[in-house]
Scaffold this motif. Structure first.
Motif, short mmCIF file in Angstrom:
data_model
loop_
_atom_site.label_atom_id
_atom_site.label_comp_id
_atom_site.label_asym_id
_atom_site.label_seq_id
_atom_site.Cartn_x
_atom_site.Cartn_y
_atom_site.Cartn_z
N VAL A 23 0.82 -1.21 0.00
CA VAL A 23 0.00 0.00 0.00
C VAL A 23 0.86 1.26 0.00
N VAL A 24 1.97 1.27 0.72
CA VAL A 24 2.83 2.46 0.76
C VAL A 24 3.62 2.56 -0.55
N SER A 25 4.17 1.44 -1.02
CA SER A 25 4.90 1.46 -2.30
C SER A 25 4.01 1.96 -3.43
N ALA A 26 2.78 1.50 -3.44
CA ALA A 26 1.84 1.90 -4.50
C ALA A 26 1.63 3.41 -4.48
N ILE A 269 15.06 4.85 -6.81
CA ILE A 269 14.37 4.24 -5.68
C ILE A 269 15.23 3.10 -5.12
N ASP A 270 14.81 2.52 -4.03
CA ASP A 270 15.51 1.36 -3.47
C ASP A 270 14.51 0.21 -3.31
N ILE A 271 14.74 -0.86 -4.07
CA ILE A 271 13.79 -1.97 -4.04
C ILE A 271 14.02 -2.91 -2.86
N PHE A 272 15.14 -2.77 -2.18
CA PHE A 272 15.39 -3.65 -1.04
C PHE A 272 14.78 -3.08 0.24
#
Length: 336
Positions: A23-26, A269-272
């Protein structure tokens, strides 16, 4: 009088976040953030990131049966940066109870269909998206004042334009124009298009301008030609000559006009360490919601970024050696 138990809300929020981890990533990566639609995404970035590119001199020559070296390759790199952002937001559940109940009534939903945790997160993420939409365009990172307040946590596209203009090692390509007025706006748009490097025009898809400038362009175009300006499938306008998509940005200065080759505008961005709620704490009547993520916007290569300037600067990179290296066919000059 309706009341609500704060421990129940805390538990429900934790369950909601656990079951809706994206929800936050979206929200942070949402296309509702206008600039996100036009960015190449670079992942796995915390802090600084080197963007490398290779420049090669001319290599083709006429044949002669002896070795005659021609052409050199030179590696260049620009250091990009993203910034760690956070949300520290507190909420008193009793104060949102009535709005939640009213929403259930208006939408005809039950508490199970629309839990208060979803109501809280929907409202909070809507504000996160709205803030990032503005920050991505107009914010300037201030190391002395980036925390505890709004507006200084990141460099938006306007700040990156200003840095690219000022950068002498990796300069932006300046396109000198006259100060834009309603009377000359159509001519200045055409001048900007004509002054783009010839070999790069086919690689440029759009030009970013202020929303006010985009509206003024549409107004003057229709008054002058008696017809509406050409539009893209996305509803954006097109320039008169090269048919570049005109993207009006709502939160930049009215002198903002920038084009770049497709794929050169980057979002870091950072995917980790994905955007996420990191904690929900209870203190008396208050719930504290913690979020954080990494995010940055920049041009991968300033030399492929074309910026309108209104100070009489020379067209080009402002450096004779760099003009020759990147744009040898343009016959650019540098005023002593």
């Amino acid at each position: 009088m309706a009341t609500i138990n704060i421990e129940d809300v805390q538990k429900e929020l934790n369950e909601y976040i656990t079951n809706n981890k994206e929800v936050v990533s979206a929200g942070v990566y949402s296309d509702e953030i206008q600039l996100n639609k036009y960015c190449k995404t670079i992942t796995a970035v915390k802090g600084k990131y080197p963007a490398f590119h290779k420049i090669m001199g001319h290599v083709v020559q006429g044949f002669k049966a002896e070795w005659q070296k021609l052409g050199e390759a030179e590696m260049k790199h620009k250091m990009l940066q993203n910034f760690r952002q956070k949300v520290n937001f507190e909420i008193i559940p009793d104060e949102v109870l009535n709005t939640w109940l009213a929403e259930l009534y208006v939408e005809g939903k039950t508490a199970e269909e629309q839990p208060i945790s979803k109501h809280i997160m929907d409202d909070l993420m809507a504000k996160v998206i709205d803030d990032l939409d503005d920050l991505s365009q107009a914010a300037t990172h201030d190391p002395a004042n980036f925390d505890g307040q709004y507006g200084n946590s990141i460099d938006g596209i306007e700040a990156q334009r200003d840095k690219a203009i000022a950068n002498t090692t990796h300069p932006a390509f300046k396109i000198p124009l006259n100060a834009i007025t309603p009377a000359n706006i159509l001519d200045e748009y055409k001048s900007f298009e004509k002054k783009l490097p010839k070999k790069m025009r086919k690689k440029i898809k759009r030009v970013f301008v202020s929303e006010n400038m985009a509206l003024e362009f549409a107004d003057q175009y229709e008054q002058t030609y008696g017809t509406k300006v050409t539009y893209t499938e996305d509803g954006n306008m097109k320039t008169p000559l090269a048919k570049l998509e005109i993207v009006g940005l709502h939160n930049v200065s009215d002198d903002f006009m920038v084009a770049t080759v497709d794929g050169n505008l980057a979002r870091l961005i950072d995917i980790f360490d994905k955007p996420q709620v990191t904690d929900i704490q209870k203190l008396d009547y208050v719930l504290k919601i913690f979020m954080d993520w990494h995010l940055g916007y920049d041009f991968l290569y300033n030399e492929l970024t074309y910026v309108a300037v209104f100070d009489g600067s020379d067209r080009g990179l402002g450096n004779a050696d760099l003009n020759e290296l990147y744009y040898s066919s343009e016959n650019l000059v540098v005023t002593p």
